[in-house]
Design a protein around this motif. Sequence first.
Motif, PDB file in Angstrom:
ATOM      1  N   VAL A  12      11.831 100.250  58.650  1.00 45.98           N
ATOM      2  CA  VAL A  12      12.440 101.428  59.297  1.00 45.98           C
ATOM      3  C   VAL A  12      12.088 102.823  58.951  1.00 45.98           C
ATOM      4  N   SER A  15      14.655 108.276  57.669  1.00 47.58           N
ATOM      5  CA  SER A  15      15.914 108.351  58.298  1.00 47.58           C
ATOM      6  C   SER A  15      16.951 107.428  58.721  1.00 47.58           C
ATOM      7  N   THR A  16      16.508 106.199  58.909  1.00 48.03           N
ATOM      8  CA  THR A  16      17.372 105.251  59.409  1.00 48.03           C
ATOM      9  C   THR A  16      17.771 104.528  58.237  1.00 48.03           C
ATOM     10  N   ASN A  19      20.169 107.000  56.364  1.00 44.41           N
ATOM     11  CA  ASN A  19      21.558 107.158  56.950  1.00 44.41           C
ATOM     12  C   ASN A  19      22.327 105.904  57.084  1.00 44.41           C
ATOM     13  N   GLN A  20      21.838 104.724  57.042  1.00 44.63           N
ATOM     14  CA  GLN A  20      22.403 103.655  56.728  1.00 44.63           C
ATOM     15  C   GLN A  20      23.205 103.491  55.309  1.00 44.63           C
ATOM     16  N   ASP A  68      17.554 111.994  53.522  1.00 41.94           N
ATOM     17  CA  ASP A  68      16.231 111.243  53.393  1.00 41.94           C
ATOM     18  C   ASP A  68      15.478 111.398  52.272  1.00 41.94           C
ATOM     19  N   ASN A  93       7.179 104.197  59.952  1.00 34.43           N
ATOM     20  CA  ASN A  93       8.327 103.198  60.218  1.00 34.43           C
ATOM     21  C   ASN A  93       8.217 102.350  58.934  1.00 34.43           C
ATOM     22  N   VAL A 134      19.516  96.576  57.833  1.00 32.04           N
ATOM     23  CA  VAL A 134      19.034  97.596  58.719  1.00 32.04           C
ATOM     24  C   VAL A 134      17.980  97.321  59.616  1.00 32.04           C
ATOM     25  N   ALA A 139      18.726  99.994  63.944  1.00 32.85           N
ATOM     26  CA  ALA A 139      19.029 101.498  63.837  1.00 32.85           C
ATOM     27  C   ALA A 139      20.460 101.463  62.817  1.00 32.85           C
ATOM     28  N   GLU A 140      20.914 102.606  62.386  1.00 31.47           N
ATOM     29  CA  GLU A 140      21.663 102.916  61.334  1.00 31.47           C
ATOM     30  C   GLU A 140      23.305 102.831  62.171  1.00 31.47           C
TER      31      GLU A 140
END
Length: 155
Positions: A12, A15-16, A19-20, A68, A93, A134, A139-140
């Motif tokens: 992922v 940022s994902t 964020n999670q 991040d 990714n 995740v 997505a988070e």
Amino acid sequence: MARVEESIEVNVPVSTAYNQWTQFEEFPKFMEGVESVKQIDDTHLRWVAEIGGKRHDWEAEITEQKPDQKIAWRAVDGHDNSGIVTFEPVSQNETRITVVMEHETEGMVESLGSAVGAGSRRVKGDLERFKELVESRGAETGAWRGEVEQGQRVR
């Protein structure tokens, strides 16, 4: 103090993954032995976990947080521990997450467990479960993009 360092690559964007990870109250979904994490405010968490067969609870302070990039913490009471989680983009990714932590071992069971690498195996398993969580969601479930320096929210 025992020291653990483990890394994993998740499929992922950075940022994902970051964020999670900021969704601290979801830690029991992927962290072995963690019963609960309650966010008290932007920089304090109340943890309850089973470690070495004993139930521990403690408050942790987030000492540094940069979106991040990293989240660092230290216990302010209870079970003595501290560490940092870093997030490094490998590609658009793919993200490398590294956990480095130190914790006090209490009693023979924890000391013996630390000596045979139980802490590293536990963190490695937690990272593998986070990866599964995740990646399966895609997505988070939320995000906190604030910044913390020296235990104080700065933005």
